[in-house]
Design an enzyme around this catalytic site. Structure first.
Site, PDB file in Angstrom:
ATOM      1  N   HIS A  83      44.016  47.051  37.776  1.00  0.00           N
ATOM      2  CA  HIS A  83      43.670  46.581  36.433  1.00  0.00           C
ATOM      3  C   HIS A  83      42.205  46.832  36.106  1.00  0.00           C
ATOM      4  O   HIS A  83      41.377  47.090  36.981  1.00  0.00           O
ATOM      5  CB  HIS A  83      44.009  45.098  36.276  1.00  0.00           C
ATOM      6  CG  HIS A  83      43.155  44.185  37.130  1.00  0.00           C
ATOM      7  ND1 HIS A  83      41.959  43.648  36.681  1.00  0.00           N
ATOM      8  CD2 HIS A  83      43.326  43.703  38.387  1.00  0.00           C
ATOM      9  CE1 HIS A  83      41.442  42.890  37.623  1.00  0.00           C
ATOM     10  NE2 HIS A  83      42.246  42.901  38.681  1.00  0.00           N
ATOM     11  N   CYS A 116      43.508  42.223  44.203  1.00  0.00           N
ATOM     12  CA  CYS A 116      43.894  43.304  43.302  1.00  0.00           C
ATOM     13  C   CYS A 116      42.863  44.428  43.374  1.00  0.00           C
ATOM     14  O   CYS A 116      41.810  44.294  43.989  1.00  0.00           O
ATOM     15  CB  CYS A 116      44.016  42.783  41.883  1.00  0.00           C
ATOM     16  SG  CYS A 116      45.339  41.553  41.692  1.00  0.00           S
TER      17      CYS A 116
END
Length: 264
Positions: free
Chosen positions: A192, A208
């Site tokens: 992301h 992440c």
């Protein structure tokens, strides 16, 4: 008789006429011959530049995307090795595969011709790093960020976003999110964007993989179907076969949004 002056005069005259005829023939021949002019071939048009290349300032300039205003990345403060670029593929994987090199904070998207696009990324902070494999199964432009209950419990000030933080340049998920699944289940790991461009090259996330927003927009545009993802401690032969870590992500959101695009 051959010594007579008349004979010598005739002989000289014949020689002169013969030489004159030969000279005329040579002149006539040269008059009919042209020098060939070689015309150089037209220049070959240069191939259009790859979108991963180009002027760094332009790649990371301020832009409008899907109606949102993205600020410019201060490229003078970026380590050049983390700038998006095409490199010789060091992974050995097939085109379309995504490989994360944890040791170097690089993510590679393998391309044809022995090349790969390399992006600088931010990875999991202490206790949340991981290795293993997954598949990009869903994606979303400018996702709404909904903090999970566990995060709200730790940080009560986030309770105002329990129903979702509107998308925008300051969203923790940034301009794009690619959702990683394993065996058909959400791993809670994401690729992301982030407004924290200065975290690139560091261990700062909940597990992440973070990108500068301009970079996640580029990667998103290239992943149009399920893509295999390998997260490796390094790109050595030993790193490739190292056991999958048992660590799990600290959830960054409450799950894949209902309006995400599932890839087939």
């Amino acid at each position: 008789m051959s010594d007579s002056p008349l004979f010598s005069e005739r002989l000289n005259r014949r020689a002169f006429l013969g030489a004159s005829a030969l000279g005329a023939a040579s002149m006539a021949l040269s008059a009919c011959t042209t020098t060939e002019v070689v015309t150089p071939p037209p220049p070959v048009a240069a191939a259009p530049p790859d979108t991963a290349f180009g002027d760094t300032a332009t790649m990371y300039a301020a832009r409008t995307d899907e109606g949102y205003q993205l600020p410019a990345i201060p490229v003078a403060k970026l380590d050049p090795k983390f700038v998006r670029q095409i490199v010789v593929d060091p992974t050995g994987e097939k085109p379309g595969t995504i490989v994360v090199d944890v040791s170097e904070h690089f993510l590679y998207l393998v391309r044809d011709g022995g090349k790969a696009i390399r992006y600088g990324v931010s990875l999991g902070k202490a206790g949340f790093g991981w290795t293993g494999s997954a598949v990009v199964q869903a994606r979303k432009k400018w996702p709404v960020w909904t903090p999970p209950p566990e995060m709200i419990q730790r940080r009560p000030e986030l309770a105002k976003f329990k129903d979702g933080m509107p998308p925008g340049p300051q969203s923790p998920l940034g301009a794009r999110a690619l959702y990683l699944f394993r065996d058909g289940k959400d791993t809670m790991y994401r690729l992301h964007g982030t407004p924290e461009w200065d975290s690139i090259g560091k261990n700062a996330s909940s597990g992440c993989v973070r990108f500068m927003n301009q970079d996640i927009i580029d990667l998103y545009s290239r992943v149009n179907g399920p893509a295999q993802v390998f997260v490796r401690p390094n790109l050595s032969a030993a790193g490739k076969i190292m056991a999958v870590s048992s660590r799990t992500a600290e959830p960054i959101d409450a799950g894949v949004p209902k309006d995400a695009e599932f890839l087939k």
